[in-house]
Motif scaffolding. Structure first.
Motif, short mmCIF file in Angstrom:
data_model
loop_
_atom_site.label_atom_id
_atom_site.label_comp_id
_atom_site.label_asym_id
_atom_site.label_seq_id
_atom_site.Cartn_x
_atom_site.Cartn_y
_atom_site.Cartn_z
N CYS A 7 -5.31 17.52 -4.83
CA CYS A 7 -6.65 17.59 -4.24
C CYS A 7 -7.34 18.88 -4.65
O CYS A 7 -6.72 19.83 -5.12
N GLY A 8 -8.65 18.91 -4.44
CA GLY A 8 -9.42 20.11 -4.73
C GLY A 8 -10.52 19.85 -5.75
O GLY A 8 -10.48 18.85 -6.48
N GLY B 212 -10.48 12.78 -3.26
CA GLY B 212 -9.76 14.04 -3.09
C GLY B 212 -9.96 15.00 -4.25
O GLY B 212 -9.50 16.15 -4.20
N GLY C 185 -7.43 22.16 -2.36
CA GLY C 185 -6.92 21.00 -1.64
C GLY C 185 -5.81 21.33 -0.68
O GLY C 185 -5.08 22.31 -0.85
N CYS D 253 -9.42 14.89 1.10
CA CYS D 253 -8.09 14.94 0.49
C CYS D 253 -7.24 13.84 1.14
O CYS D 253 -6.66 14.02 2.22
#
Length: 271
Positions: A122-123, A197, A117, A182
């Protein structure tokens, strides 16, 4: 003396009867015209049906093509497929196998791996890019995790496809409004990170039928011809997904369905 004479008479009658009885037969003796006597063994042999000898293996093999032509073993499917058809089937299976993600042939796309992210929170771990689900195309290849891809397949099979099965030849594709991004919830600056996100969400804004007809969430939600199907799909998503939002949830979702796989102790949140 009278008794002795009666006994002698009975013996004489029995002797004559025995002498006149036919040998080996319960039927009358030959007539004067010379008709031959038919004995019981001969009658049994004459009445018994002829039992054919068991065919040899060679004879069975020779008869098999004839039996097949007579239709005794007729099948709705060919016994043997041509090499061309078999080759095409193998190629199709191989294509599906190569394109399958999340261990499911019905989910086609490609593995992406870890997405880092841009900001904290995020990610996606083990992300996949999904192109089709249960034969239904996504207008945009969508990034998500496998839990979300599996939930999307369940919803597609149990709700989306059945709801539109009687319209325009059935569901062909869905319009993806958003997938991984994200950002904060509802695209609001400073808001908590959205499930988008984390690769756990997908937004769907419309449905395209096989005859080319498009049903949008915005215009179809209250349309007499599509309202029932859209509400059925919206309601059925509650369960496979942890969060389900639609046109009546708030102003941010008037034109699309939001589905995500976030889970809550109180159960799915659906509006």
């Amino acid at each position: 003396m009278k008794r002795f004479g009666a006994v002698c008479a009975l013996v004489a009658v029995a002797t004559v009867a025995h002498a006149n009885a036919p040998t080996g037969s319960l039927r009358p003796v030959p007539r004067a015209d010379g008709t031959p006597v038919v004995t019981a063994p001969a009658m049994a042999a004459e009445a018994a049906p002829e039992v054919p000898a068991a065919p040899s293996d060679d004879r069975i093999a020779a008869q098999e093509p004839q039996i097949e032509r007579r239709g005794l073993f007729k099948s709705l499917r060919p016994l043997f497929r041509s090499r061309k058809v078999e080759k095409a089937a193998r190629a199709q299976r191989e294509t599906l196998r190569k394109g399958a993600v999340c261990g499911d042939l019905a989910i086609q796309g490609e593995a992406v791996g870890r997405i880092r992210g841009e900001t904290s929170g995020c990610g996606v771990d083990n992300a996949v890019r999904v192109r089709t689900v249960s034969g239904v195309k996504l207008s945009t290849a969508a990034l998500m995790d496998c839990a979300t891809a599996n939930a999307l397949k369940t919803w597609m099979d149990r709700a989306a496809k059945p709801a539109l099965a009687g319209k325009g030849g059935g569901l062909q594709s869905v319009r993806v409004a958003a997938h991984y991004a994200c950002r904060g919830r509802n695209n609001q600056k400073g808001a908590k990170i959205s499930e988008h996100g984390k690769g756990r969400a997908i937004d769907i804004s419309g449905f395209v039928l096989s005859n080319g007809t498009e049903i949008s969430v915005l215009q179809g939600w209250n349309a007499r011809s599509h309202a029932s199907a859209l509400r059925q799909m919206h309601q059925a998503a509650c369960g496979p997904f942890g969060t389900v939002l639609g046109p009546e949830a708030n102003k941010f979702h008037r034109d699309h369905f939001h589905f995500d796989t976030a889970r809550y102790r109180s159960g799915s949140y659906c509006r």
